[in-house]
Design an enzyme around this catalytic site. Sequence first.
Site, PDB file in Angstrom:
ATOM      1  N   GLN A 115       7.227  -9.691   7.860  1.00 32.72           N
ATOM      2  CA  GLN A 115       8.486  -9.320   7.201  1.00 32.72           C
ATOM      3  C   GLN A 115       9.191  -8.139   7.869  1.00 32.72           C
ATOM      4  O   GLN A 115      10.211  -7.669   7.385  1.00 32.72           O
ATOM      5  CB  GLN A 115       8.255  -9.052   5.712  1.00 32.72           C
ATOM      6  CG  GLN A 115       7.487  -7.792   5.382  1.00 32.72           C
ATOM      7  CD  GLN A 115       7.166  -7.728   3.900  1.00 32.72           C
ATOM      8  OE1 GLN A 115       6.351  -8.496   3.391  1.00 32.72           O
ATOM      9  NE2 GLN A 115       7.811  -6.823   3.178  1.00 32.72           N
ATOM     10  N   ARG A 162       8.502   4.399   1.601  1.00 36.08           N
ATOM     11  CA  ARG A 162       9.275   4.905   2.738  1.00 36.08           C
ATOM     12  C   ARG A 162       9.832   6.307   2.484  1.00 36.08           C
ATOM     13  O   ARG A 162      10.303   6.953   3.421  1.00 36.08           O
ATOM     14  CB  ARG A 162      10.410   3.938   3.094  1.00 36.08           C
ATOM     15  CG  ARG A 162       9.912   2.671   3.753  1.00 36.08           C
ATOM     16  CD  ARG A 162      11.046   1.860   4.382  1.00 36.08           C
ATOM     17  NE  ARG A 162      10.551   0.802   5.236  1.00 36.08           N
ATOM     18  CZ  ARG A 162      10.361  -0.468   4.850  1.00 36.08           C
ATOM     19  NH1 ARG A 162      10.613  -0.830   3.604  1.00 36.08           N
ATOM     20  NH2 ARG A 162       9.905  -1.363   5.706  1.00 36.08           N
ATOM     21  N   GLY A 181       5.371   3.914  -8.901  1.00 35.52           N
ATOM     22  CA  GLY A 181       6.058   2.628  -9.091  1.00 35.52           C
ATOM     23  C   GLY A 181       5.056   1.480  -9.074  1.00 35.52           C
ATOM     24  O   GLY A 181       5.024   0.645  -9.985  1.00 35.52           O
ATOM     25  N   HIS A 182       4.207   1.459  -8.029  1.00 37.34           N
ATOM     26  CA  HIS A 182       3.167   0.421  -7.962  1.00 37.34           C
ATOM     27  C   HIS A 182       2.254   0.509  -9.189  1.00 37.34           C
ATOM     28  O   HIS A 182       1.882  -0.507  -9.779  1.00 37.34           O
ATOM     29  CB  HIS A 182       2.302   0.604  -6.715  1.00 37.34           C
ATOM     30  CG  HIS A 182       3.024   0.486  -5.412  1.00 37.34           C
ATOM     31  ND1 HIS A 182       3.163   1.541  -4.536  1.00 37.34           N
ATOM     32  CD2 HIS A 182       3.658  -0.562  -4.820  1.00 37.34           C
ATOM     33  CE1 HIS A 182       3.810   1.145  -3.457  1.00 37.34           C
ATOM     34  NE2 HIS A 182       4.139  -0.127  -3.608  1.00 37.34           N
ATOM     35  N   GLY A 215       0.802  -1.226   0.000  1.00 34.52           N
ATOM     36  CA  GLY A 215       0.000   0.000   0.000  1.00 34.52           C
ATOM     37  C   GLY A 215       0.828   1.267   0.000  1.00 34.52           C
ATOM     38  O   GLY A 215       2.017   1.242  -0.319  1.00 34.52           O
ATOM     39  N   ALA A 216       0.167   2.393   0.381  1.00 34.11           N
ATOM     40  CA  ALA A 216       0.743   3.736   0.190  1.00 34.11           C
ATOM     41  C   ALA A 216       1.225   3.807  -1.266  1.00 34.11           C
ATOM     42  O   ALA A 216       2.388   4.097  -1.548  1.00 34.11           O
ATOM     43  CB  ALA A 216       1.860   4.018   1.184  1.00 34.11           C
ATOM     44  N   LYS A 269      11.934  -4.509  -9.957  1.00 35.06           N
ATOM     45  CA  LYS A 269      13.378  -4.803  -9.890  1.00 35.06           C
ATOM     46  C   LYS A 269      14.043  -4.025  -8.758  1.00 35.06           C
ATOM     47  O   LYS A 269      15.160  -4.316  -8.362  1.00 35.06           O
ATOM     48  CB  LYS A 269      14.041  -4.412 -11.208  1.00 35.06           C
ATOM     49  CG  LYS A 269      13.770  -5.366 -12.357  1.00 35.06           C
ATOM     50  CD  LYS A 269      14.557  -4.862 -13.550  1.00 35.06           C
ATOM     51  CE  LYS A 269      14.573  -5.827 -14.695  1.00 35.06           C
ATOM     52  NZ  LYS A 269      15.374  -5.284 -15.816  1.00 35.06           N
ATOM     53  N   LYS A 270      13.358  -2.985  -8.274  1.00 36.46           N
ATOM     54  CA  LYS A 270      13.920  -2.192  -7.175  1.00 36.46           C
ATOM     55  C   LYS A 270      14.241  -3.093  -5.982  1.00 36.46           C
ATOM     56  O   LYS A 270      15.242  -2.905  -5.306  1.00 36.46           O
ATOM     57  CB  LYS A 270      12.940  -1.102  -6.763  1.00 36.46           C
ATOM     58  CG  LYS A 270      13.347  -0.426  -5.508  1.00 36.46           C
ATOM     59  CD  LYS A 270      12.663   0.888  -5.322  1.00 36.46           C
ATOM     60  CE  LYS A 270      13.143   1.509  -4.040  1.00 36.46           C
ATOM     61  NZ  LYS A 270      12.681   0.746  -2.868  1.00 36.46           N
ATOM     62  N   HIS A 278       2.225   4.334  -5.039  1.00 38.60           N
ATOM     63  CA  HIS A 278       2.856   5.434  -5.778  1.00 38.60           C
ATOM     64  C   HIS A 278       2.993   5.017  -7.238  1.00 38.60           C
ATOM     65  O   HIS A 278       2.560   3.914  -7.635  1.00 38.60           O
ATOM     66  CB  HIS A 278       4.201   5.808  -5.151  1.00 38.60           C
ATOM     67  CG  HIS A 278       5.129   4.641  -4.935  1.00 38.60           C
ATOM     68  ND1 HIS A 278       5.625   3.890  -5.974  1.00 38.60           N
ATOM     69  CD2 HIS A 278       5.619   4.083  -3.801  1.00 38.60           C
ATOM     70  CE1 HIS A 278       6.401   2.937  -5.493  1.00 38.60           C
ATOM     71  NE2 HIS A 278       6.406   3.017  -4.175  1.00 38.60           N
TER      72      HIS A 278
HETATM   73  P1  AMP Z   1       5.922  -2.595  -1.609  1.00 42.11           P
HETATM   74  O1  AMP Z   1       4.553  -1.984  -1.475  1.00 42.11           O
HETATM   75  O2  AMP Z   1       7.015  -1.668  -1.246  1.00 42.11           O
HETATM   76  O3  AMP Z   1       6.009  -3.942  -0.931  1.00 42.11           O
HETATM   77  O4  AMP Z   1       6.119  -2.879  -3.153  1.00 42.11           O
HETATM   78  C1  AMP Z   1       5.196  -3.640  -3.895  1.00 42.11           C
HETATM   79  C2  AMP Z   1       5.799  -3.938  -5.244  1.00 42.11           C
HETATM   80  O5  AMP Z   1       6.078  -2.720  -5.924  1.00 42.11           O
HETATM   81  C3  AMP Z   1       7.127  -4.697  -5.153  1.00 42.11           C
HETATM   82  O6  AMP Z   1       7.184  -5.643  -6.198  1.00 42.11           O
HETATM   83  C4  AMP Z   1       8.147  -3.605  -5.353  1.00 42.11           C
HETATM   84  O7  AMP Z   1       9.374  -4.072  -5.900  1.00 42.11           O
HETATM   85  C5  AMP Z   1       7.418  -2.715  -6.347  1.00 42.11           C
HETATM   86  N1  AMP Z   1       7.978  -1.357  -6.323  1.00 42.11           N
HETATM   87  C6  AMP Z   1       8.237  -0.601  -5.235  1.00 42.11           C
HETATM   88  N2  AMP Z   1       8.805   0.569  -5.603  1.00 42.11           N
HETATM   89  C7  AMP Z   1       8.908   0.533  -6.953  1.00 42.11           C
HETATM   90  C8  AMP Z   1       9.413   1.433  -7.940  1.00 42.11           C
HETATM   91  N3  AMP Z   1       9.942   2.613  -7.610  1.00 42.11           N
HETATM   92  N4  AMP Z   1       9.365   1.054  -9.240  1.00 42.11           N
HETATM   93  C9  AMP Z   1       8.840  -0.150  -9.602  1.00 42.11           C
HETATM   94  N5  AMP Z   1       8.346  -1.035  -8.717  1.00 42.11           N
HETATM   95  C10 AMP Z   1       8.374  -0.705  -7.409  1.00 42.11           C
END
Ligand code: AMP
Length: 271
Positions: A58, A182, A33-34, A28-29, A143-144, A31
Amino acid sequence: MIVARTIDELNAARRDLIGEIGFVPTMGALHVGHLSLIERAKKENGFVVVSVYVNPAQFGADEDFERYPRREETDIALCRAAKVDLLFMPKNVYGKDEPTISAPPIGASILEGEIRPGHFDGVLTVIMKMLHLIKPKRVYFGKKDAQQLWLIAKMVSAFFMEIEVVACETARESNGLALSSRNAYLSEGEKNDALKLSQSLFEASKLIKKNEIKSSAIIEAIAKTLAPLTIDYVSIVDREFKPIKTIKKGETIILIAARAGATRLIDNMWI
Ligand code: AMP
């Protein structure tokens, strides 16, 4: 868009999705990227399912589980706008005394795994649960979080799961900063310091283009740029996460983790 908040609601909604499903698990939160993962899943599948679940398993005891950003209403609006078919927002997906998945020592003992003991066990366990619930054709990861992506692909293969793990490019702000939930923790000053992560990677890429292929020289240059931050690691590995002495095109990942103030940030570059 259906918002399922319990496993029963999810199962009921899932039964109506007949066709190929692309799944984007998140905490969540949301952005850009998601959203880029969701967009890709939308293009490649008949239906898109997104999960928003801040997975307690985690986070280490001294980590940011409690203060991790939670923006339920905005996340729902963003998913609706992105034409997500089903949004799974459970309160809890765990029972008592359950079996869990362990990350293999080769992955659990290095880099993020070394600094965050148990982190990848928690990631793999929750993703295993989610994949069984959602039953997607394809699952999308950034890939981040390179080490996470690698370990999930290994798990899917080891357990003979017929799911395609799709690796998606890192979305960045125009100044280079990799988007991350974050980043919300960063003060203006820390945001400036955080820019050093991507800057150091872009500089490394320039050095490599000028034929510098010694990992030690690249690591030294990166560490110099990262100097205002506290460095957790700078590492150059192959696609199986083994450290390598020389950089080979198509086979290398440069990984960095550093702290701006109290906030831990990671970034990487695939060469
Ligand atoms: P998270 O919510 O941080 O657990 O991320 C969920 C998914 O989004 C994971 O597969 C992350 O690798 C991906 N993700 C997070 N930040 C980015 C970003 N800046 N660009 C692309 N994918 C992202």
